[in-house]
Scaffold this motif. Sequence first.
Motif, mmCIF file in Angstrom:
data_model
loop_
_atom_site.group_PDB
_atom_site.id
_atom_site.type_symbol
_atom_site.label_atom_id
_atom_site.label_comp_id
_atom_site.label_asym_id
_atom_site.label_seq_id
_atom_site.Cartn_x
_atom_site.Cartn_y
_atom_site.Cartn_z
ATOM 1 N N HIS A 41 0.790 -1.240 0.000
ATOM 2 C CA HIS A 41 0.000 0.000 0.000
ATOM 3 C C HIS A 41 0.819 1.286 0.000
ATOM 4 O O HIS A 41 0.272 2.339 -0.333
ATOM 5 N N PHE A 42 2.090 1.226 0.379
ATOM 6 C CA PHE A 42 2.911 2.443 0.360
ATOM 7 C C PHE A 42 3.382 2.701 -1.079
ATOM 8 O O PHE A 42 3.982 1.830 -1.706
ATOM 9 N N LYS A 43 3.127 3.892 -1.544
ATOM 10 C CA LYS A 43 3.544 4.231 -2.907
ATOM 11 C C LYS A 43 5.024 4.583 -2.979
ATOM 12 O O LYS A 43 5.704 4.285 -3.971
ATOM 13 N N GLU A 44 5.540 5.204 -1.933
ATOM 14 C CA GLU A 44 6.938 5.631 -1.916
ATOM 15 C C GLU A 44 7.791 4.586 -1.195
ATOM 16 O O GLU A 44 7.553 4.264 -0.026
ATOM 17 N N PHE A 45 8.783 4.059 -1.897
ATOM 18 C CA PHE A 45 9.666 3.045 -1.338
ATOM 19 C C PHE A 45 10.471 3.599 -0.160
ATOM 20 O O PHE A 45 10.778 2.882 0.800
ATOM 21 N N SER A 46 10.771 4.868 -0.205
ATOM 22 C CA SER A 46 11.580 5.478 0.842
ATOM 23 C C SER A 46 10.832 5.567 2.169
ATOM 24 O O SER A 46 11.471 5.767 3.221
ATOM 25 N N GLN A 47 9.509 5.420 2.175
ATOM 26 C CA GLN A 47 8.724 5.513 3.398
ATOM 27 C C GLN A 47 8.592 4.181 4.126
ATOM 28 O O GLN A 47 7.992 4.135 5.203
ATOM 29 N N TRP A 48 9.152 3.121 3.563
ATOM 30 C CA TRP A 48 9.112 1.834 4.256
ATOM 31 C C TRP A 48 9.988 1.934 5.513
ATOM 32 O O TRP A 48 11.165 2.316 5.444
ATOM 33 N N THR A 49 9.447 1.514 6.632
ATOM 34 C CA THR A 49 10.189 1.580 7.899
ATOM 35 C C THR A 49 10.628 0.205 8.392
ATOM 36 O O THR A 49 11.262 0.104 9.449
ATOM 37 N N THR A 50 10.287 -0.844 7.662
ATOM 38 C CA THR A 50 10.569 -2.209 8.127
ATOM 39 C C THR A 50 11.813 -2.815 7.501
ATOM 40 O O THR A 50 12.181 -3.943 7.864
ATOM 41 N N ILE A 51 12.463 -2.124 6.582
ATOM 42 C CA ILE A 51 13.583 -2.719 5.855
ATOM 43 C C ILE A 51 14.827 -1.844 5.941
ATOM 44 O O ILE A 51 14.764 -0.643 6.209
ATOM 45 N N ASP A 52 15.960 -2.501 5.699
ATOM 46 C CA ASP A 52 17.235 -1.811 5.513
ATOM 47 C C ASP A 52 17.390 -1.599 4.006
ATOM 48 O O ASP A 52 17.733 -2.535 3.280
ATOM 49 N N HIS A 53 17.089 -0.398 3.551
ATOM 50 C CA HIS A 53 16.975 -0.135 2.118
ATOM 51 C C HIS A 53 18.217 -0.513 1.324
ATOM 52 O O HIS A 53 18.114 -0.980 0.186
ATOM 53 N N SER A 54 19.365 -0.342 1.896
ATOM 54 C CA SER A 54 20.606 -0.599 1.151
ATOM 55 C C SER A 54 20.913 -2.083 1.025
ATOM 56 O O SER A 54 21.705 -2.489 0.153
ATOM 57 N N ASN A 55 20.311 -2.944 1.848
ATOM 58 C CA ASN A 55 20.626 -4.376 1.826
ATOM 59 C C ASN A 55 19.397 -5.263 1.576
ATOM 60 O O ASN A 55 19.516 -6.491 1.659
ATOM 61 N N TYR A 56 18.279 -4.673 1.268
ATOM 62 C CA TYR A 56 17.029 -5.416 1.173
ATOM 63 C C TYR A 56 17.008 -6.299 -0.080
ATOM 64 O O TYR A 56 17.179 -5.816 -1.207
ATOM 65 N N LYS A 57 16.798 -7.635 0.136
ATOM 66 C CA LYS A 57 16.728 -8.598 -0.954
ATOM 67 C C LYS A 57 15.682 -9.667 -0.607
ATOM 68 O O LYS A 57 15.351 -9.878 0.573
ATOM 69 N N ILE A 58 15.212 -10.380 -1.649
ATOM 70 C CA ILE A 58 14.253 -11.475 -1.487
ATOM 71 C C ILE A 58 14.769 -12.686 -2.259
ATOM 72 O O ILE A 58 15.217 -12.565 -3.402
ATOM 73 N N LYS A 59 14.664 -13.850 -1.647
ATOM 74 C CA LYS A 59 15.073 -15.101 -2.286
ATOM 75 C C LYS A 59 13.998 -16.160 -2.031
ATOM 76 O O LYS A 59 13.494 -16.296 -0.919
#
Length: 402
Positions: free
Chosen positions: A231-249
């Motif tokens: 639901h968040f349109k802006e990725f920068s507003q996510w507060t649950t992740i470490d933006h520089s290291n965020y990955k999915i496998k």
Amino acid sequence: MTNPLLLLLLNCLIPYLYLTESKTYTKSSSPPRRYYYRKITPSPTPPATSSPTSFLQKLLHKKVSTLAAGWLDGLSNNYYSGKYPGEENPLAGDPYPWSKKTGKYRTSIKMSKTSPRKSTPAKSLPSVDDTMDGILPVPLPQKMSGVESEAVLEPLERIQEKMEDLKTKFGFSETDRGDLDNPEIVWRTGKPDYTRANYQYFKGKTQNHAAGSLEELVENLVKTWETQASHFKEFSQWTTIDHSNYKIKVNDEEETDGTVAYKIGNFNALMQNCSAYKKYGDLSFEESHDLFRGAFTSGFPWEVLRVLSEPPYVMFTWRHWGILDGKFQDNVGHGEQLEMYGVCRVTVNQELKIQKIEVYYDPETFIKALEGKVKPSELKAGNALLGDVACPHVGKDVKLRV
């Protein structure tokens, strides 16, 4: 020698004797009829007594019968007043000739009894007064996470009352998804309402984690991440992740960069290499969400089962379930419950922000169940992930070697 005079005398007397015998026989064969009457003595009747109650009952019965007959005649005259003589189509929008408002029948069609029957043009939509019981149309609910069906019309106030009842009886607590009232949040399609989703979660969850436990912390973290990803349109507003290291496998596939997962959405990121899902083509963010929301119209809850290790490498088992009461592609659901189980390993930093999400599960069987190609029982209790462990192999339908 016979005397001729004797013969002549006999010839004269024989007819007379024959007639006399015939008359005598006829009279004797038809004796006069006699009728017998049995005298019936009537039963004694009780003496007549004056009964004012009987008189009142007869009077009331007469009055009620007259009123009922007039009322029925009025109904029949109004019903057969030309609205449905066989020429019109009742499905074209004509209202019913009666209403149950306030428990009393009232006719909605008034025509002269002597007027000729005329066809009534169909209405586009019945007015408020024409609706049964005078009930106003219920406004459609706003779309929310996991519950996107416009067919769910139960008021949110009523659902909230049910949730409060479940909280009182079982000690449930609602999921903490962070501060969703922050005015600075830029929403994709508006702020979601999780009332219906939380209610489906309460009704179907198998665990009730203690307040402050690691299981509750992990469940709230993952659900907050899902809210922000959906639901968040802006990725920068996510507060649950470490933006520089965020990955999915997913399983043994290659890692997907967090910015890519943000753009394509969680469904595409978690099923992008699933052959059963890939045949639908390259779905957009919105198309992938609508695909599943259209299948699980009453919600698609998720829960943590067991946490197996502590931070920074948090490994846990999870369960995803929903009632197939909508439609998935060409398969129409009939209330089957579909379940999906898996194992997840989440790497977090010291601030408990997600750096990497590793998911291990079987999306193939789940998609086939949505398509109606696999029985829901094959997903029950984690069969798709663990295998059929209900009984030993020797107890199954196999031929034993002697």
